[in-house]
Design an enzyme around this catalytic site. Structure first.
Site, PDB file in Angstrom:
ATOM      1  N   ARG A 120      -1.530   8.622  -5.895  1.00 33.58           N
ATOM      2  CA  ARG A 120      -1.447   7.168  -5.875  1.00 33.58           C
ATOM      3  C   ARG A 120      -0.370   6.628  -6.819  1.00 33.58           C
ATOM      4  O   ARG A 120       0.362   5.703  -6.480  1.00 33.58           O
ATOM      5  CB  ARG A 120      -2.818   6.605  -6.277  1.00 33.58           C
ATOM      6  CG  ARG A 120      -2.993   5.120  -6.041  1.00 33.58           C
ATOM      7  CD  ARG A 120      -4.330   4.634  -6.623  1.00 33.58           C
ATOM      8  NE  ARG A 120      -5.463   5.419  -6.203  1.00 33.58           N
ATOM      9  CZ  ARG A 120      -6.241   5.132  -5.151  1.00 33.58           C
ATOM     10  NH1 ARG A 120      -6.004   4.049  -4.445  1.00 33.58           N
ATOM     11  NH2 ARG A 120      -7.254   5.911  -4.822  1.00 33.58           N
ATOM     12  N   CYS A 163     -13.195  -5.919  16.127  1.00 28.76           N
ATOM     13  CA  CYS A 163     -14.525  -6.474  16.352  1.00 28.76           C
ATOM     14  C   CYS A 163     -15.543  -5.834  15.427  1.00 28.76           C
ATOM     15  O   CYS A 163     -16.390  -5.044  15.840  1.00 28.76           O
ATOM     16  CB  CYS A 163     -14.899  -6.315  17.813  1.00 28.76           C
ATOM     17  SG  CYS A 163     -13.826  -7.335  18.821  1.00 28.76           S
ATOM     18  N   GLU A 199      -1.257  16.857 -10.176  1.00 30.99           N
ATOM     19  CA  GLU A 199      -1.380  16.499  -8.751  1.00 30.99           C
ATOM     20  C   GLU A 199      -1.434  14.984  -8.566  1.00 30.99           C
ATOM     21  O   GLU A 199      -2.409  14.450  -8.035  1.00 30.99           O
ATOM     22  CB  GLU A 199      -2.666  17.115  -8.168  1.00 30.99           C
ATOM     23  CG  GLU A 199      -2.760  18.627  -8.307  1.00 30.99           C
ATOM     24  CD  GLU A 199      -4.146  19.171  -7.917  1.00 30.99           C
ATOM     25  OE1 GLU A 199      -5.107  18.371  -7.818  1.00 30.99           O
ATOM     26  OE2 GLU A 199      -4.246  20.378  -7.714  1.00 30.99           O
TER      27      GLU A 199
END
Ligand SMILES: *Cc1c(COP(=O)(O)O)cnc(C)c1O
Length: 419
Positions: free
Chosen positions: A278, A343, A275
């Protein structure tokens, strides 16, 4: 190796200069390279050349974009999904149901039923409770659920705590010392074909040893389950292989991983499932951004870019490093704090970073943004959702529209009693 490089002073994705994409689509925008995705898919598959019987299921959560999934489907990849939404994407990309694995610790009854209905290849059951529920739902539907039991091997993957999944107190899988007993209970259910075991110990692993340790433990478990009379035909070894985020960083190569897998599993006599997420998508994408302005700071100037933590969350979430460089470097350098417009002080990509000199209006990229990038985006600060582009040679296409703040607001209602 990837296909993002400076040619004639300008960074290209394959043969497309990035300023052309910025012009056409605006910024911030994720840019993926098809050739890089294909290369990584091929390298990973070839690394497992000595494993005769296997399914490579791309971890969809790393990059669920439909076109990315389509590229990998054409490479023969299956999909590892962790929600019904991901399963629908995998199916929509043309991935055959039998090549789909459904993982995840909190699959709902509706998700289990949807997986059964679609006829997916394997559910990775994460608890006795889930297994019993799946057995009941499958029995009601008159179907048999193909399953593996996910094991928590209690190994330290040596990665960031938030992406570590195989330690005893992590929420994933069943404790390895209770696995035999739970396996027996679930295997007795006629609506469940419990055909194997699964493991996934974490992400961005920088060493092979913890994986090998986990696989050895799994091998011993397979032996003992067989000793207890169970038939084990499938073992899922998960994902987790790390990628270099920094220039010059060296991580275990897929070939090293593949050799270890072949050695550890050679007598198992099972079909193996992998699996990877990345390692396939990470370096196949960049986040292209434009400098809004450069502001004086106490120690270093703030380079304020138009991408923010809502577009690329990893630095804010895990303190992750993304290499940052100019699209048209002048050759001069600077030391800067690289921040987004949100912010929150957490909206900081890097402090005191040595990088290419940049000024207002310049384009820059965050590298290694093809995995856990757009997929983690939010609309925080009402910034909308970032667009995605796929490059193929000298062509490119928008593969996910920018969803602007107005469209998100359109989905909201003010009730009559408040109007
Ligand atoms: C996230 C995940 C993966 C992929 O991990 P990578 O580090 O991207 O390879 C594989 N399997 C499961 C069960 C996951 O949750």
């Amino acid at each position: 190796m990837d296909h993002f490089a400076i040619k004639n002073g300008v960074m290209h994705a394959e043969d497309v200069p990035l300023p052309r994409i910025a012009e056409a689509v605006g910024t911030p925008v994720y840019v993926y390279s098809r050739a890089t995705l294909e290369r990584h898919a091929r390298v990973f598959r070839e690394a497992l050349g000595d494993v005769p019987d296997k399914l490579i299921a791309f971890a969809v959560k790393a990059n669920p974009n439909l076109s990315v999934l389509k590229v990998l489907q054409k490479q023969g990849y299956g999909a590892d999904c962790v929600s019904v939404g991901e399963m629908r994407r995998a199916l929509a990309a043309g991935i055959a149901p039998e090549k789909i694995v459904f993982s995840g610790v909190g699959k709902t009854a509706a998700e289990l039923a949807a997986g059964l209905e679609a006829g997916i290849g394997q559910f990775n059951i994460e608890s006795e409770e889930e297994g019993l529920e799946l057995a009941e739902i499958a029995a009601e539907m008159g179907l048999t659920a193909q399953c593996a039991l996910r094991i928590n091997p209690d190994v330290d993957a040596g990665t960031h705590d938030k992406i570590s999944t195989g330690k005893a107190d992590n929420k994933f899988g069943v404790p390895i010392d209770q696995a035999g007993q739970i396996f027996g209970k679930l295997a007795a259910k006629p609506s469940v074909n419990l055909r194997g075991v699964a493991v996934h110990i974490g992400s961005q692993l920088a060493e092979i040893a913890p994986l090998e340790n986990a696989f050895e433990k799994l091998g011993a478990l397979v032996k003992s389950l067989r000793g207890a009379g169970h038939t084990i035909t499938h073992v899922d070894l998960g994902g987790g292989l790390g990628v270099p985020y920094r220039k010059g960083e060296v991580l275990p190569a897929p070939a090293e991983y593949g050799a270890m897998v072949a050695r550890v599993t050679k007598d198992w006599g099972v079909s193996l499932i992998f699996e990877p997420g990345r390692v396939i998508a990470g370096n196949a994408g960049v986040l292209l951004t434009r400098v809004v302005r450069v502001k004086r700071g106490l120690n270093h100037p703030f380079v304020i870019v138009d991408a923010a933590m809502n577009d690329l969350a990893r630095p804010a979430l895990y303190g992750a490093y993304h290499h940052f460089e100019a699209v048209e470097p002048s050759g001069a350098d600077m030391t800067a704090n690289i921040v987004g417009p949100i912010c929150e002080t957490g909206d900081t990509f890097a402090m005191g970073r040595e990088c290419d000199a940049l000024q207002s209006g310049d384009l820059a990229v965050f590298r290694t943004a093809g995995a856990y990038g757009a997929t983690m985006a939010s609309s925080y600060n009402s910034r909308g959702f970032v667009a995605e582009v796929l490059v193929d040679g000298d062509a490119f296409a928008v593969v996910a529209d920018r969803i602007d703040a107005g469209s998100i607001m359109d989905a909201e209602r003010v009730p009559d009693w408040l109007a």
